[in-house]
Design an enzyme around this catalytic site. Structure first.
Site, PDB file in Angstrom:
ATOM      1  N   HIS A   1       0.852  -1.186   0.000  1.00 41.68           N
ATOM      2  CA  HIS A   1       0.000   0.000   0.000  1.00 41.68           C
ATOM      3  C   HIS A   1       0.887   1.235   0.000  1.00 41.68           C
ATOM      4  CE1 HIS A   1      -3.035   2.944   1.324  1.00 41.68           C
ATOM      5  NE2 HIS A   1      -3.924   2.071   0.894  1.00 41.68           N
TER       6      HIS A   1
ATOM      7  N   ASP B   1      -8.023  -4.276  -0.602  1.00 43.43           N
ATOM      8  CA  ASP B   1      -8.521  -4.833  -1.851  1.00 43.43           C
ATOM      9  C   ASP B   1      -8.434  -6.359  -1.873  1.00 43.43           C
ATOM     10  OD1 ASP B   1      -8.931  -2.268  -3.148  1.00 43.43           O
ATOM     11  OD2 ASP B   1      -6.757  -2.106  -3.173  1.00 43.43           O
TER      12      ASP B   1
END
Length: 428
Positions: A306, A363
């Site tokens: 991320h 996700d």
């Protein structure tokens, strides 16, 4: 902490005020840097640039912390509802019982779309991507509410906010219905926000659909987890567009466009595509991880790492548990979930990923949950937009009330040709 930092460029010296946030973040105020030295900062992707001060969301990527207005995401995901979180983000405080009921009633009263908006869908191709449809319809909504464009009226701004939160699930569900050639299912305002959305998605005039409370809770939780995430790409887009003072509908349409990208909201779709590829080809998480580590191989590990989090994304921890609960409730066995959990186990114990701090992100499990519920893959990002909507709006509202509000206008470092004279076409 000193109250200033000193920067020397050639023979020029400038004192840069130190700005400190409530969670000890430190920033250098460079607003006068160019005026006093002729220099600007160079920061591709704005990874080290603070564009604003904000009271809304705090993230500590090193520790894996996410809070909305001070409240830990773990507590909100477990105990709150999406509309309560909407109220929190918009007002900075959790509502009391009466305030929450009033907010819920306001949203429920505006879930329907104007019939002319419903007809608008007929002009669009049935295979149009739902994010394109949603962005188009949100922008078109502004033509039905021109009286809500007045940024100087708090009452009209609030009306625009309520309508957007109320109508986006209806807009999203109708995107799906249009793609399937099915008639629209009108909202049922006796249902909660997420149950209403699920019913509009999956009911038909000849077959009713009763939303399962476990599934509705999972969708609501997903919306909560996506509600805001500080100055990400789409939120920054909303703020940048909003800095020129257009109406709210235009800014949200811009945010939807920014979220559409595969490096942002479209990432959960890429996770499902990866898991399906593993199921179809390797069948083994360990083999795919080995391929992902090979620089000469095109295989990429999606859903790990991320831009902000250098630790386990706190939202992913919550969704891992939710994914298991949803599949247990549905009574189905998901090969994709099995592969996903194997993949997580392999990656979390592999020095290659540990050294690079590549942990599962939000996700990774959200797509598995959506697919289990029956949400089509192209609709994944639309649900992300539904969740992120209150964050976009809260950031937009906050921006317009800040004393240092300015139209966004980044600088650049020019690298093109220097001065040259025009040559007539005959001499070229």
């Amino acid at each position: 902490m000193p109250d200033k930092a000193t920067l020397k460029i050639g023979d020029k010296t400038i004192d840069l005020p130190v700005v400190q946030g409530s969670e000890e973040e430190v920033a250098l105020d460079i607003r006068h840097l160019r005026a006093e030295t002729g220099a600007i900062t160079y920061d591709p992707g704005y990874a080290n640039t603070g564009s604003c001060k904000s009271d809304i969301t705090f993230i500590d990527g090193e520790k894996g912390i996410l809070r909305y207005c001070g409240y830990p995401i773990e507590q909100l995901a477990e105990r709150s509802s999406f509309l309560e979180v909407c109220s929190l983000l918009l007002n900075g405080e959790l509502p009391n019982g009466d305030e929450l009921q009033a907010f819920q009633r306001s949203v429920s009263r505006h879930t329907m779309l104007h019939e002319d908006v419903n007809r608008f869908y007929r002009a669009l191709p049935k295979d149009a991507h739902p994010m394109a449809v949603c962005s188009t319809v949100v922008a078109a909504l502004s033509t039905f509410y021109p009286h809500l464009h007045d940024l100087g009226s708090p009452e009209r701004t609030q009306s625009a906010i309520i309508r957007l939160i109320a109508k986006l699930p209806t807009i999203a569900a109708l995107c799906f219905k249009h793609s399937k050639g099915q008639p629209a299912i009108y909202p049922d305002n006796d249902l909660d926000y997420s149950s209403n959305f699920l019913r509009m998605m999956f009911a038909t005039p000849c077959e009713s659909y009763e939303p399962d409370p476990v599934i509705a809770k999972a969708v609501d939780q997903l919306l909560v987890l996506h509600a805001d995430h500080e100055q990400n790409c789409s939120t920054s887009a909303v703020r940048l567009v909003g800095s020129s003072r257009p109406h709210l509908f235009a800014c949200i349409a811009a945010g939807i466009g920014a979220l559409w990208g595969p490096l942002h909201g479209g990432a959960n779709q890429k996770v499902i595509e990866m898991l399906e590829r593993i199921e179809r080809e390797e069948g083994s998480a360990a083999k795919f991880v080995a391929r992902a580590k090979d620089k000469g191989d095109s295989a990429r590990l999606m859903g790990f790492g991320h831009r902000v989090y250098k630790n386990y994304d706190p939202r992913a921890k919550i969704l891992r548990k939710t994914a298991i609960e949803v599949l247990d409730k549905l009574g189905v066995k998901s090969r994709l979930l099995d592969i996903g959990m194997d993949l997580e186990e392999v990656a979390l114990n592999d020095p290659y990923f540990i050294e690079r701090k590549l942990y599962p992100n939000v996700d990774f499990y959200s797509g598995i949950i959506y697919k289990a519920i029956g949400i089509p893959v192209p609709m994944f990002t639309v649900l992300f937009a539904m969740g992120r909507l209150p964050g976009w709006i809260a950031q937009w509202v906050e921006m317009h009330h800040q004393d240092d509000f300015r139209i966004g206008r980044p600088r650049q470092v020019y690298t093109g040709p220097t001065l040259r004279d025009y040559v007539s076409i005959e001499d070229r």
